[in-house]
Design a protein around this motif. Structure first.
Motif, PDB file in Angstrom:
ATOM      1  N   GLN A   3      41.203 -48.613  13.462  1.00 59.90           N
ATOM      2  CA  GLN A   3      40.883 -49.818  12.711  1.00 59.90           C
ATOM      3  C   GLN A   3      40.455 -49.506  11.279  1.00 59.90           C
ATOM      4  N   VAL A   4      39.548 -48.536  11.142  1.00 63.30           N
ATOM      5  CA  VAL A   4      39.022 -48.266   9.808  1.00 63.30           C
ATOM      6  C   VAL A   4      40.044 -47.564   8.923  1.00 63.30           C
ATOM      7  N   LEU A   5      40.867 -46.696   9.489  1.00 61.35           N
ATOM      8  CA  LEU A   5      41.865 -46.018   8.678  1.00 61.35           C
ATOM      9  C   LEU A   5      42.942 -46.986   8.202  1.00 61.35           C
ATOM     10  N   SER A   6      43.268 -47.970   9.032  1.00 66.73           N
ATOM     11  CA  SER A   6      44.221 -49.002   8.604  1.00 66.73           C
ATOM     12  C   SER A   6      43.635 -49.794   7.438  1.00 66.73           C
ATOM     13  N   GLY A   7      42.367 -50.173   7.584  1.00 64.26           N
ATOM     14  CA  GLY A   7      41.701 -50.906   6.511  1.00 64.26           C
ATOM     15  C   GLY A   7      41.520 -50.064   5.269  1.00 64.26           C
ATOM     16  N   PHE A   8      41.326 -48.760   5.435  1.00 64.73           N
ATOM     17  CA  PHE A   8      41.146 -47.855   4.316  1.00 64.73           C
ATOM     18  C   PHE A   8      42.360 -47.878   3.399  1.00 64.73           C
ATOM     19  N   GLY A   9      43.540 -47.845   4.002  1.00 58.95           N
ATOM     20  CA  GLY A   9      44.758 -47.879   3.196  1.00 58.95           C
ATOM     21  C   GLY A   9      44.888 -49.168   2.412  1.00 58.95           C
ATOM     22  N   VAL A  10      44.567 -50.299   3.052  1.00 60.38           N
ATOM     23  CA  VAL A  10      44.631 -51.596   2.376  1.00 60.38           C
ATOM     24  C   VAL A  10      43.649 -51.640   1.212  1.00 60.38           C
ATOM     25  N   ARG A  11      42.456 -51.094   1.432  1.00 61.98           N
ATOM     26  CA  ARG A  11      41.429 -51.107   0.390  1.00 61.98           C
ATOM     27  C   ARG A  11      41.822 -50.225  -0.792  1.00 61.98           C
ATOM     28  N   ILE A  12      42.395 -49.076  -0.519  1.00 61.91           N
ATOM     29  CA  ILE A  12      42.782 -48.166  -1.590  1.00 61.91           C
ATOM     30  C   ILE A  12      43.823 -48.814  -2.501  1.00 61.91           C
ATOM     31  N   VAL A  13      44.793 -49.493  -1.906  1.00 59.28           N
ATOM     32  CA  VAL A  13      45.821 -50.168  -2.700  1.00 59.28           C
ATOM     33  C   VAL A  13      45.175 -51.213  -3.614  1.00 59.28           C
ATOM     34  N   ALA A  14      44.276 -52.013  -3.053  1.00 60.46           N
ATOM     35  CA  ALA A  14      43.603 -53.039  -3.860  1.00 60.46           C
ATOM     36  C   ALA A  14      42.770 -52.405  -4.962  1.00 60.46           C
ATOM     37  N   ARG A  15      42.080 -51.311  -4.662  1.00 62.10           N
ATOM     38  CA  ARG A  15      41.216 -50.664  -5.661  1.00 62.10           C
ATOM     39  C   ARG A  15      42.044 -50.086  -6.804  1.00 62.10           C
ATOM     40  N   ILE A  16      43.175 -49.467  -6.487  1.00 60.26           N
ATOM     41  CA  ILE A  16      44.019 -48.894  -7.536  1.00 60.26           C
ATOM     42  C   ILE A  16      44.535 -49.984  -8.471  1.00 60.26           C
ATOM     43  N   ILE A  17      45.000 -51.076  -7.880  1.00 60.47           N
ATOM     44  CA  ILE A  17      45.503 -52.176  -8.707  1.00 60.47           C
ATOM     45  C   ILE A  17      44.378 -52.777  -9.530  1.00 60.47           C
ATOM     46  N   LEU A  18      43.201 -52.954  -8.914  1.00 55.82           N
ATOM     47  CA  LEU A  18      42.062 -53.543  -9.616  1.00 55.82           C
ATOM     48  C   LEU A  18      41.620 -52.666 -10.780  1.00 55.82           C
ATOM     49  N   LEU A  76      39.554 -55.933   3.089  1.00 58.25           N
ATOM     50  CA  LEU A  76      40.614 -56.889   2.758  1.00 58.25           C
ATOM     51  C   LEU A  76      40.076 -58.050   1.927  1.00 58.25           C
ATOM     52  N   ILE A  77      39.117 -58.781   2.471  1.00 56.24           N
ATOM     53  CA  ILE A  77      38.621 -59.977   1.792  1.00 56.24           C
ATOM     54  C   ILE A  77      37.960 -59.634   0.458  1.00 56.24           C
ATOM     55  N   LYS A  78      37.011 -58.691   0.469  1.00 55.47           N
ATOM     56  CA  LYS A  78      36.237 -58.405  -0.744  1.00 55.47           C
ATOM     57  C   LYS A  78      37.075 -57.819  -1.888  1.00 55.47           C
ATOM     58  N   PRO A  79      37.783 -56.692  -1.698  1.00 56.88           N
ATOM     59  CA  PRO A  79      38.505 -56.112  -2.836  1.00 56.88           C
ATOM     60  C   PRO A  79      39.681 -56.951  -3.319  1.00 56.88           C
ATOM     61  N   TRP A  80      40.405 -57.552  -2.387  1.00 59.73           N
ATOM     62  CA  TRP A  80      41.577 -58.322  -2.809  1.00 59.73           C
ATOM     63  C   TRP A  80      41.192 -59.641  -3.468  1.00 59.73           C
ATOM     64  N   SER A  81      40.106 -60.259  -3.008  1.00 63.84           N
ATOM     65  CA  SER A  81      39.658 -61.487  -3.674  1.00 63.84           C
ATOM     66  C   SER A  81      39.131 -61.173  -5.071  1.00 63.84           C
ATOM     67  N   PHE A  82      38.442 -60.037  -5.239  1.00 67.99           N
ATOM     68  CA  PHE A  82      37.980 -59.631  -6.561  1.00 67.99           C
ATOM     69  C   PHE A  82      39.165 -59.422  -7.495  1.00 67.99           C
ATOM     70  N   LEU A  83      40.206 -58.772  -6.995  1.00 66.95           N
ATOM     71  CA  LEU A  83      41.397 -58.548  -7.807  1.00 66.95           C
ATOM     72  C   LEU A  83      42.025 -59.871  -8.241  1.00 66.95           C
ATOM     73  N   LEU A  84      42.208 -60.779  -7.302  1.00 62.62           N
ATOM     74  CA  LEU A  84      42.845 -62.067  -7.622  1.00 62.62           C
ATOM     75  C   LEU A  84      41.978 -62.888  -8.568  1.00 62.62           C
ATOM     76  N   PHE A  85      40.663 -62.893  -8.320  1.00 56.63           N
ATOM     77  CA  PHE A  85      39.763 -63.637  -9.202  1.00 56.63           C
ATOM     78  C   PHE A  85      39.721 -63.027 -10.601  1.00 56.63           C
ATOM     79  N   ALA A  86      39.783 -61.688 -10.694  1.00 59.18           N
ATOM     80  CA  ALA A  86      39.753 -61.034 -12.003  1.00 59.18           C
ATOM     81  C   ALA A  86      40.992 -61.391 -12.821  1.00 59.18           C
ATOM     82  N   VAL A  87      42.141 -61.409 -12.168  1.00 64.15           N
ATOM     83  CA  VAL A  87      43.377 -61.799 -12.859  1.00 64.15           C
ATOM     84  C   VAL A  87      43.300 -63.260 -13.309  1.00 64.15           C
ATOM     85  N   ALA A  88      42.872 -64.136 -12.392  1.00 60.86           N
ATOM     86  CA  ALA A  88      42.783 -65.563 -12.718  1.00 60.86           C
ATOM     87  C   ALA A  88      41.766 -65.808 -13.833  1.00 60.86           C
TER      88      ALA A  88
END
Length: 445
Positions: free
Chosen positions: A27-42, A165-177
């Motif tokens: 579970q955590v390793l799957s989430g880790f990959g999702v978080r890393i992608v969001a962090r790099i883009i952010l 998922l929720i925290k990093p990706w919402s920050f990314l979307l809100f930062a762009v908006a």
């Protein structure tokens, strides 16, 4: 016959804990990959579009908010896991979680109100009207307690979903908006919203969305049978929880301060540009840092509930080796590609790569041996804050002395040395208290 049954129960318990760890790892390793992608883009978007100064101000402000939030949590995230028994009835479990939420809400609310009035005097002129970011203090605290309640059931799926998922990706979307729609707008400010305020607004918005989702998840676990509706706050229950959590609160706040007090000191001594470089390096370092913290949510309830120190030691040794190997591989990759990464972020300043490497080494020391404090947290809670206090005092001293002549590199070296000393202190202490050697057989206590 009786001894045979007990032996079988121990074996069953160990096997069940191994299954829980394996399930949690997936579970955590799957989430880790999702978080890393969001962090790099952010990081790419914020560092390149908002600029290094705004990025530095974000790091400075987030450091203050999250440090105060860490104290507001008051260690109940660890205390809860130790007090929530597997055979407790649902209403009793819900009552314990709600006592924790009431406690953290009171503490975080008091801190937020106090800081709201002090903010114009403590912040820089450009941030003096950005008190709204202080709302992140109770939002972070409530989120942490709510997700802790779900981890009692030996699953980190919801905790991972909220934080990766929720925290990093919402920050990314809100930062762009916010960049394209809020900067210069007079919607909330007659003088126009600055880029700093827009970025901080995106950060605060992501915390709000995360807290809402975390509370919905908590309701999913405890609200189905009306367990939350029958809860009535108990002064004795909340006060008792505060007393039991006090040593852990000091330890958790100190641990969090390692990665925030350096930013605050650096901002005061070297300014926003050096802070921006350091904060970017620290964000890259979180890729290594999170490897350790990905496993703590699933290991903590096992350590808290396991009666066998030898079983706990076996889990610690296994995870320490895995974490060390994983973190070392990531560090080598970052060191090789470091120059290209810095050029991409337009921060290829002199010494920036050395800043990243120093931070990564500090994270390696903490990651490999950080989980070894868990037996102390649940069996001898007075020891962790003592060790953290020694190492934190060393970090503050080194960063304060080296920040002015060396800038971001001075802060990074201070952090790395403090993490090394803390790791050594932890290994010595668990060896003396429990006979545990992370690399080797368990000695007799």
């Amino acid at each position: 016959m009786q001894e045979g049954r007990l032996l079988n129960q121990d074996v069953d318990t160990i096997e069940a804990e191994k299954r829980d760890l394996k399930k949690g790892a997936v579970q955590v390793l799957s989430g880790f990959g999702v978080r890393i992608v969001a962090r790099i883009i952010l990081l790419s978007f914020v560092a390149r579009v908002y600029g290094v100064s705004d990025f530095g101000r974000l790091g400075e402000t987030v450091a203050i908010v999250e440090l105060l939030a860490a104290f507001s949590i008051f260690g109940v995230n660890k205390t809860l896991l130790g007090e929530m028994k597997r055979d407790d009835e649902g209403a009793r479990l819900a009552s314990k979680v709600m006592d924790a939420i009431v406690l953290t809400s009171l503490i975080s609310g008091a801190i937020t109100i106090g800081m709201w009035f002090l903010w114009p005097f403590l912040s820089t002129p450009s941030l003096s009207t950005s008190q709204f970011v202080l709302l992140g203090i109770p939002l972070i605290a409530v989120t942490e307690v709510a997700t802790t309640g779900t981890r009692h059931f030996r699953t980190v799926f919801w905790d991972t979903l909220v934080k990766t998922l929720i925290k990093p990706w919402s920050f990314l979307l809100f930062a762009v908006a916010a960049y394209y729609s809020l900067i210069g707008s007079t919607l909330f400010s007659s003088g126009g919203i600055t880029s700093e305020q827009a970025l901080l607004g995106a950060y605060t918005g992501s915390l709000l969305l995360t807290a809402i989702f975390a509370m919905l998840v908590l309701a999913k676990f405890f609200g189905a049978q009306g367990q939350l509706k029958v809860y009535r706050p108990s002064f004795d229950g909340v006060l008792g929880l505060a007393r039991r959590s006090w040593p852990i609160a000091l330890n958790e706040t100190g641990l969090f301060a390692f990665r925030r007090i350096d930013i605050i000191i650096l901002a005061a001594v070297a300014g926003p540009k050096a802070t921006g470089v350091y904060y970017l390096a620290q964000q890259i370092g979180t890729i290594v840092e999170k490897v350790r913290y990905l496993f703590e949510p699933m290991l903590a309830p096992i350590v808290a509930q396991s009666p066998s120190i030898s079983t706990v030691a076996a889990h610690l040794r296994r995870l320490a080796l895995f974490i060390f190997s994983t973190q070392l591989a990531i560090i080598l990759l970052v060191a090789i590609a470091g120059t290209a990464v810095l050029e991409w972020f337009e921060m290829n300043t002199a010494g920036a790569l050395f800043v990243i490497v120093a931070i990564l080494l500090g994270e390696l020391f903490d990651g490999t041996f950080g989980l070894s404090e868990l037996p102390m947290v649940y069996r001898h809670p007075v020891w962790p804050p003592r060790l953290v206090g020694i190492a934190l005092a060393l970090e503050v001293t080194l960063v304060w002395v080296w920040a002015e002549p060396l800038g971001a590199l001075g802060a990074a070296l201070g952090f790395a040395i403090a993490m090394l000393i803390l790791a050594i202190l932890r290994l010595i202490t668990i060896r003396q208290l429990y006979g545990i050697k992370i690399f080797g057989r368990i000695a007799e206590p």
